[in-house]
Scaffold this active site. Sequence first.
Site, mmCIF file in Angstrom:
data_model
loop_
_atom_site.group_PDB
_atom_site.id
_atom_site.type_symbol
_atom_site.label_atom_id
_atom_site.label_comp_id
_atom_site.label_asym_id
_atom_site.label_seq_id
_atom_site.Cartn_x
_atom_site.Cartn_y
_atom_site.Cartn_z
ATOM 1 N N ALA A 63 0.791 -1.301 -0.147
ATOM 2 C CA ALA A 63 0.066 -0.199 -0.088
ATOM 3 C C ALA A 63 0.928 1.260 0.063
ATOM 4 O O ALA A 63 2.031 1.049 0.366
ATOM 5 C CB ALA A 63 -0.831 -0.001 1.334
ATOM 6 N N GLY A 102 0.420 -5.203 0.630
ATOM 7 C CA GLY A 102 -0.849 -4.856 -0.277
ATOM 8 C C GLY A 102 -0.273 -5.457 -1.607
ATOM 9 O O GLY A 102 -1.035 -5.940 -2.350
ATOM 10 N N GLU A 105 -0.832 -9.049 -1.321
ATOM 11 C CA GLU A 105 -2.255 -9.458 -1.114
ATOM 12 C C GLU A 105 -3.014 -8.953 -2.605
ATOM 13 O O GLU A 105 -3.978 -9.995 -2.577
ATOM 14 C CB GLU A 105 -2.877 -8.418 -0.089
ATOM 15 C CG GLU A 105 -2.195 -8.686 1.456
ATOM 16 C CD GLU A 105 -2.776 -7.632 2.029
ATOM 17 O OE1 GLU A 105 -2.298 -6.441 2.143
ATOM 18 O OE2 GLU A 105 -3.504 -8.023 2.947
ATOM 19 N N GLU A 125 3.739 -6.100 7.017
ATOM 20 C CA GLU A 125 2.803 -5.114 7.786
ATOM 21 C C GLU A 125 3.373 -4.875 9.240
ATOM 22 O O GLU A 125 3.455 -3.979 9.898
ATOM 23 C CB GLU A 125 1.462 -5.321 7.610
ATOM 24 C CG GLU A 125 0.931 -4.987 6.192
ATOM 25 C CD GLU A 125 1.188 -5.971 5.163
ATOM 26 O OE1 GLU A 125 1.802 -6.974 5.398
ATOM 27 O OE2 GLU A 125 0.456 -5.954 4.258
#
Length: 700
Positions: A63, A102, A105, A125
Amino acid sequence: MSDVVSWAKEGEIGVITVNSPPVNALSAGVRQGIFDGTKALDADESVKAIVLICDGRTFIAGADITEFGKPPKGPGLRLVQETMEDASKPIVAAIHGTALGGGLETALACHYRVAIPSAKVGLPEVKLGLLPGAGGTQRLPRLIGPERALQVIIDGNPIPAPDAKDLDIIDAVVEGDLREGTIAFAQKLVDENAPLRKVSAIDVDASSLPENFFADFRKSIARKTRGFPAPEKIIQCIEAAVEKPFDEGMEIEGAGIAELMAGTESQALRYMFFSEREVAKIPDVPKDTPQREIKTAAVLGAGTMGGGITMNFANAGIPVTVVEMTQEALDRGLGIIEKNYRNTQAKGRLTAEDVDTRMGLITGSLSYDDIADADIVVEAIFENMAIKKEVFEKLDGIMKPGAILASNTSYLDLDEIAAVTNRPEDVIGLHFFSPANVMRLLEIVRGAKTSKEVLATCMSMAKTIGKIGVVAGVCHGFIGNRMLSRYSTEANKMLLEGAMPWQIDDVLYNFGMPMGPFAMGDLAGLDVGTRAREEFPDLFPIDPDFPVFADMLAKMGLHGQKTKAGYYKYGEDRSKSPNPDVEALIIAESEKRGIERREISDEEIIERCIYAAINEGARELEEGIALRPCDIDIIWINGYGFPSYRGGPMFYADLVGLDKVHAAVERYRQRYGDRNWKYSALLEKLAKAGKKFSDWQEFV
Ligand code: 3H9
C-alpha cells in the site's frame, strides 16, 4: 488507461502493466488503474486470460504508506481485489523485485502467481505496527495453511521466490523473461481450460493444527513482542480464518487494521520507516556527489571492536587487513573472529564454505606498511588522544593518496585527530556499536574539514556493510553517548535519593528498553567503566556531588554477571535477584551525605532518565550536532535499544507533548541545577508555541 497503469492485448492474453515509480505502491491512481484494466479486459471477449505485471525495479511493494491517515480516495484495495477475484478469466500475477504487503495481497487476489528466481514476497505489515489489511490474513491461511501463514505474517520477512514456491505461495518460478514466461503460463492455463482458483473460496485446512496451537504460539512470542499490539491482532485474524467464513474473517481483519492504524505504535513505526530513509540524505551533500571506491579495507586493532569491524568488511566481500602490535594479540583477535563465524555456522546461518570465504578475505599483519594501499583504514585502538594522534600521523605518512582515514572513537574530538594529518578532508569518524558485527548502527562523525566526497562514500559504504549510517557532528560523545550520559547520570542520582537499581531497571524495562542501566552495567562488566574512568579522567569526569556506585562495587570485586554479583546476584541458571549488599551500600551512602531518602515514583524515573536525554537531544539539534530529530531517533533505536514502537526519544517527546516535557525539564533544572539539565532554547520555544520537534526547523 492512466499515467501509472496501462493495458494491452497480446494474442489471447490481456496484460495490465503498472508503472508507478519508485516502487509501484498502491496509490489511488494505481488502484483505479488496475480496477479499470481488469474491468476492460474482463469485458473483452477476445481476451482469455490476464497478466498483472509491473515496470521498473519491482512488483507492487505494498500500500502507499504516505496515504495512511489521509481521507481515502479512489476505489479501495479490497474492491479492486474482489473485482480481480471475480473476473471471468484467470488472472496471473507476474512478480519481480518484491511483492510486499498489499502487493502480495493483490497477487493473492489473482488466480495464479509466478515469479522470477530473484523475486521476494512477504507480508511485512507487522514491522509497521499493522496487520495485512487487504485480505492477507484470510487468504494466506487458505492457500498455505494457518500454521505456516501465521509464521510468515508474524515474521514479516521477505521470502525468496524458490522458498515461496515450496510454501505454495506462488505457483511457478519462471526463468528468463518474466513477461514472456507469464504470458506462456497464462496461455497454458487457457489451453488446458484450467479452473479459476479463487483463494478466498478455499477451505482452511486446520486438521493438522497441533493442540493448543494458538495459546502456545502466543507464549512463544510474548517476550519478543511486548509493547507491540499488532502480533496479537494478527493471531486473532488467523484464528478467525480457521473458525469463520471468509467474509467474517475479512471484517475482523478490517477492524483490526483500523485500530492499529490509529494507534501510536504504528505511527511510530511508520515514522521509523521514513526516518531510516531520511537519514541517508544529507542536505548539503547532493545525491550525485562523487564517491571513492572501497575495494580494500584495513582495521587497526584486533580487539573486540576491531574484530567486529573487520567482520563487517569480510561479510560484504571486501578484503580487509587487520593490524595488531603483537603476534599474540593478532592470533587472539583472528581466533575470536573465526570462533564467531563458526558459532554462526553451528546455528545453520552460514555454511562451512561461507566461513572459509570470509576468513580468506581477512589478512593479519603486524606492520602498517601492509595497509598502505587500502582504500579505507578504520582505527579501533584505545580511547586515548595522544595515542590516536600518533597513529594518525603515522597513517598520514603511509596511506596512499585518496585513502579514507577513519577513527572508531566514541567520545574524542575528531577535529583534533584530523589536525595532525596533512589531509583532514580525508579524516572521518566511524563510530561502530558493540558488538560491531551485529549492531546495525554506524554513527558517522563529520569533522569540520571532512570532505563531502568522503562523507558520501562512507554513507554508501555503511549500506554496503549492512549498517544504517547516521551523520553526527563533533562533540563529546557525539549524538548517542552524549544523551546517554544524561540518562545514566539521572539514574545514578536517583539511587542516592531513594530508588534502588532494580526499581529503576524495572521501570525502564517496562517502558520498553531492553534492560535498565544497572542490569546493563552488570552485563557489560562494572570493572570496564571503572577502568575507563581511571584511565581517562578527562573523558569521563566524576561529579564530586555523587558517588559512582559502579566503581565502589567494582572495587569490592563485584564486576557484574561475570563474577555472579554486581547490582544483582546471579544464580547458576542466570536468574537474577537484587543484591542486598548493594542496597545496604546505597542506603549508607545516602546517610553519609545527609540525604533523606524518599519514595521515587515510576513517573519520575521515566522523566528524569528519558527527558534528560531528550533535553540533550534538543541541544544537539540547536548546535547542529544532529541534522534532524529523526537522526537522533534512529540512533537511539538502533544503538541503545529504545523501543521502536515509541519512535525514538524525540518522536516520543512529541507524543507526550513538548509543553509537558519542557515543564518537567524546568522543574528538574530548578531542583538540581543545570549540570545535567542544561537549558535548551529550542525546547522552550517549541513548547511555548505549542509545536513539536517535527516543526523544529522553523525555530532555530
Ligand atoms: C501495506 O501494504 C498495508 C496493506 O496490508 C493493507 C492496506 C489496506 N509506500 O526503500 P527504498 C519509498 S503496508 C510509499 O529506498 P529499496 C521510500 O520511502 C506496506 N512509499 O528502496 C523511498 O522514497 P525516497 C507494506 C514507499 O530499493 C523509495 O520508495 N509494504 C513505499 O531499498 C525507495 O524505497 C512495505 O512495508 C510504500 N509502500 O527497497 C514495503 N515503499 O526515495 C516497504 C517504499 O523518497 N518498502 N517507498 O526516500 C520496502 O521495504 C522497500 O522500499 C523496498 C525497496 C524493498 C520495496
